[in-house]
Design a protein around this motif. Structure first.
Motif, PDB file in Angstrom:
ATOM      1  N   PHE A 138       0.844  -1.191   0.000  1.00 41.01           N
ATOM      2  CA  PHE A 138       0.000   0.000   0.000  1.00 41.01           C
ATOM      3  C   PHE A 138       0.883   1.245   0.000  1.00 41.01           C
ATOM      4  CE2 PHE A 138      -2.540  -3.382   1.745  1.00 41.01           C
ATOM      5  CZ  PHE A 138      -3.773  -3.199   1.147  1.00 41.01           C
ATOM      6  N   VAL A 139       0.754   2.043  -1.030  1.00 39.88           N
ATOM      7  CA  VAL A 139       1.501   3.292  -1.127  1.00 39.88           C
ATOM      8  C   VAL A 139       0.575   4.417  -0.684  1.00 39.88           C
ATOM      9  CG1 VAL A 139       2.814   4.835  -2.622  1.00 39.88           C
ATOM     10  CG2 VAL A 139       2.836   2.359  -3.046  1.00 39.88           C
ATOM     11  N   VAL A 140       0.944   5.097   0.377  1.00 40.92           N
ATOM     12  CA  VAL A 140       0.143   6.199   0.927  1.00 40.92           C
ATOM     13  C   VAL A 140       0.851   7.506   0.568  1.00 40.92           C
ATOM     14  CG1 VAL A 140      -0.776   7.249   3.028  1.00 40.92           C
ATOM     15  CG2 VAL A 140      -0.719   4.748   2.800  1.00 40.92           C
ATOM     16  N   VAL A 141       0.161   8.344  -0.161  1.00 44.34           N
ATOM     17  CA  VAL A 141       0.776   9.575  -0.681  1.00 44.34           C
ATOM     18  C   VAL A 141       0.148  10.779   0.013  1.00 44.34           C
ATOM     19  CG1 VAL A 141       1.330  10.905  -2.735  1.00 44.34           C
ATOM     20  CG2 VAL A 141       1.049   8.421  -2.903  1.00 44.34           C
ATOM     21  N   THR A 142       0.973  11.525   0.735  1.00 45.61           N
ATOM     22  CA  THR A 142       0.539  12.766   1.377  1.00 45.61           C
ATOM     23  C   THR A 142       1.344  13.966   0.890  1.00 45.61           C
ATOM     24  OG1 THR A 142       2.058  12.497   3.253  1.00 45.61           O
ATOM     25  CG2 THR A 142      -0.132  11.489   3.458  1.00 45.61           C
ATOM     26  N   ASP A 143       2.500  13.734   0.284  1.00 43.95           N
ATOM     27  CA  ASP A 143       3.375  14.801  -0.189  1.00 43.95           C
ATOM     28  C   ASP A 143       2.670  15.623  -1.274  1.00 43.95           C
ATOM     29  OD1 ASP A 143       6.229  15.979  -0.579  1.00 43.95           O
ATOM     30  OD2 ASP A 143       5.618  15.337  -2.596  1.00 43.95           O
ATOM     31  N   ILE A 178      -2.773   3.950  -2.784  1.00 49.79           N
ATOM     32  CA  ILE A 178      -2.671   3.142  -3.996  1.00 49.79           C
ATOM     33  C   ILE A 178      -2.348   1.705  -3.595  1.00 49.79           C
ATOM     34  CG2 ILE A 178      -1.491   2.822  -6.207  1.00 49.79           C
ATOM     35  CD1 ILE A 178      -0.905   5.777  -6.251  1.00 49.79           C
ATOM     36  N   PRO A 179      -3.345   0.815  -3.624  1.00 49.54           N
ATOM     37  CA  PRO A 179      -3.090  -0.603  -3.350  1.00 49.54           C
ATOM     38  C   PRO A 179      -2.332  -1.221  -4.529  1.00 49.54           C
ATOM     39  CG  PRO A 179      -5.437  -0.054  -3.199  1.00 49.54           C
ATOM     40  CD  PRO A 179      -4.766   1.072  -3.889  1.00 49.54           C
ATOM     41  N   CYS A 180      -1.311  -1.988  -4.220  1.00 50.81           N
ATOM     42  CA  CYS A 180      -0.465  -2.585  -5.256  1.00 50.81           C
ATOM     43  C   CYS A 180      -0.261  -4.076  -4.980  1.00 50.81           C
ATOM     44  CB  CYS A 180       0.906  -1.913  -5.290  1.00 50.81           C
ATOM     45  SG  CYS A 180       0.890  -0.138  -5.608  1.00 50.81           S
ATOM     46  N   ASP A 210       8.443  -4.890 -10.483  1.00 49.08           N
ATOM     47  CA  ASP A 210       7.604  -6.025 -10.091  1.00 49.08           C
ATOM     48  C   ASP A 210       6.407  -5.615  -9.238  1.00 49.08           C
ATOM     49  OD1 ASP A 210       9.051  -5.338  -7.843  1.00 49.08           O
ATOM     50  OD2 ASP A 210       9.480  -7.398  -7.240  1.00 49.08           O
ATOM     51  N   VAL A 211       6.141  -4.318  -9.144  1.00 52.56           N
ATOM     52  CA  VAL A 211       4.993  -3.815  -8.391  1.00 52.56           C
ATOM     53  C   VAL A 211       3.991  -3.216  -9.361  1.00 52.56           C
ATOM     54  CG1 VAL A 211       4.197  -2.094  -6.723  1.00 52.56           C
ATOM     55  CG2 VAL A 211       6.272  -3.411  -6.264  1.00 52.56           C
ATOM     56  N   ARG A 212       2.752  -3.727  -9.323  1.00 52.42           N
ATOM     57  CA  ARG A 212       1.687  -3.223 -10.189  1.00 52.42           C
ATOM     58  C   ARG A 212       0.565  -2.644  -9.341  1.00 52.42           C
ATOM     59  NH1 ARG A 212       2.112  -5.009 -15.515  1.00 52.42           N
ATOM     60  NH2 ARG A 212       0.554  -3.359 -15.845  1.00 52.42           N
ATOM     61  N   GLN A 213       0.004  -1.572  -9.820  1.00 56.69           N
ATOM     62  CA  GLN A 213      -1.046  -0.865  -9.094  1.00 56.69           C
ATOM     63  C   GLN A 213      -2.414  -1.464  -9.413  1.00 56.69           C
ATOM     64  OE1 GLN A 213      -0.390   3.476  -9.884  1.00 56.69           O
ATOM     65  NE2 GLN A 213       1.521   2.709 -10.773  1.00 56.69           N
TER      66      GLN A 213
END
Length: 231
Positions: A63-68, A129-131, A192-195
Motif C-alpha cells: 500500500f503506497v500512501v501519498v501525502t506529499d 494506492i493498493p499494489c 515487479d509492483v503493479r497498481q
C-alpha cells in the motif's frame, strides 16, 4: 503532509456490519479538501485491511500512501489526463442508460461527480494506492487474472470499510492505470509492483452516509444456472 493526529471525535455509536457495508460508497463531491487526515488513522485502516484473504496466503499486497503535495500534484495531473479521455468515451458514466430517463439522470450526476473529483484529485489530503508485488518483474502473468487481483481487492475494500467507520470518505477509481507507468515513476515503484486502484481519502463534509439505489436482486440473481429472461 498529513497531520500527526486527528482531534478527538464526538462519540459515535458502534456501527453494525450491515450499516458499514450498505453505506460505504465512492464519495467524490463531499471530500474535505482542506482538513488533514492523520497518518495514524490511515495506518489503523490498513492494519484492518491486512486481515483480508489472499491466494495461498501469499500477502503480496503493498500500500503506497501519498501525502506529499508535489507527488499528489503529479498524480492529479496524470489522473486528469486519463479522466478526460474516459469522459469522452462511450463507456463514460454519462453515456450509459440513455434509453432510461430515470437512470440517465443518475448517470449524469455520477458523470459530473467524476469530473469534479478529477479536477481536484491533487487537493485530496491522502491518496492510497493498493499494489501487488508480483513473483517476477515484468508483464502480468497470463491466465487467471481474477485469482491474481482477487488477492488484492478484498484488502483494498476492507481499507475503505475501515475508513467509513472512522468518518472518512473514500472513492474507488482505476482511471489512472491508463498511465500506470507515469504514476510508478512519480512514486519510484519497482518493475515487479503493479497498481490495482487509487483510493482518495478525506474527511466527509456531509452529515450522512446512506444506501444507494440499486437494481432489484431478482434482476441480477441466477440460481442453479443462467436465466435468459434479461437477454
Amino acid at each position: 503532509m498529513a497531520a500527526e493526529a486527528d482531534p478527538p471525535a464526538p462519540h459515535r455509536p458502534a456501527m453494525t456490519a450491515e450499516e458499514v457495508l450498505t453505506t460505504t460508497r465512492s464519495v467524490r463531491r463531499r471530500l474535505d479538501l482542506d482538513r488533514p487526515v492523520a497518518l495514524d488513522t490511515v495506518r489503523e485502516c490498513l492494519e484492518i485491511a491486512l486481515q483480508a484473504p489472499s491466494g495461498s496466503n501469499a500477502q503480496r499486497w503493498r500500500f503506497v500512501v501519498v501525502t506529499d503535495a508535489e507527488r499528489r500534484a503529479a498524480i492529479g495531473a496524470t489522473y486528469r489526463k486519463a479522466c478526460a479521455a474516459y469522459l469522452d468515451s462511450p463507456a463514460a458514466a454519462g453515456s450509459l442508460f440513455a434509453d432510461d430517463p430515470e437512470q440517465a439522470q443518475v448517470q449524469q450526476r455520477v458523470h459530473a461527480s467524476i469530473t469534479y473529483l478529477a479536477e481536484r484529485m491533487d487537493r485530496v489530503p491522502v491518496l492510497v494506492i493498493p499494489c501487488l508485488r508480483l513473483p517476477q518483474a515484468g508483464a502480468l502473468p497470463a491466465g487467471n487474472q481474477a485469482g491474481l487481483w482477487g488477492s488484492l481487492l478484498p484488502a483494498a475494500w476492507s481499507y475503505m470499510l475501515a475508513a467509513r467507520t472512522r468518518g472518512l470518505a473514500t472513492a474507488w477509481t482505476t482511471l489512472h492505470l491508463t498511465y500506470e507507468r507515469e504514476i510508478a515513476d512519480v512514486l519510484g515503484l519497482p518493475d515487479d509492483v503493479r497498481q490495482g486502484a487509487l483510493i482518495p481519502t478525506a474527511h466527509h463534509t456531509g452529515s450522512t452516509f446512506r444506501p444507494a439505489p440499486r437494481r432489484p436482486l431478482d434482476e441480477v440473481l441466477h440460481v442453479d444456472g443462467w436465466r435468459h429472461a434479461d437477454g
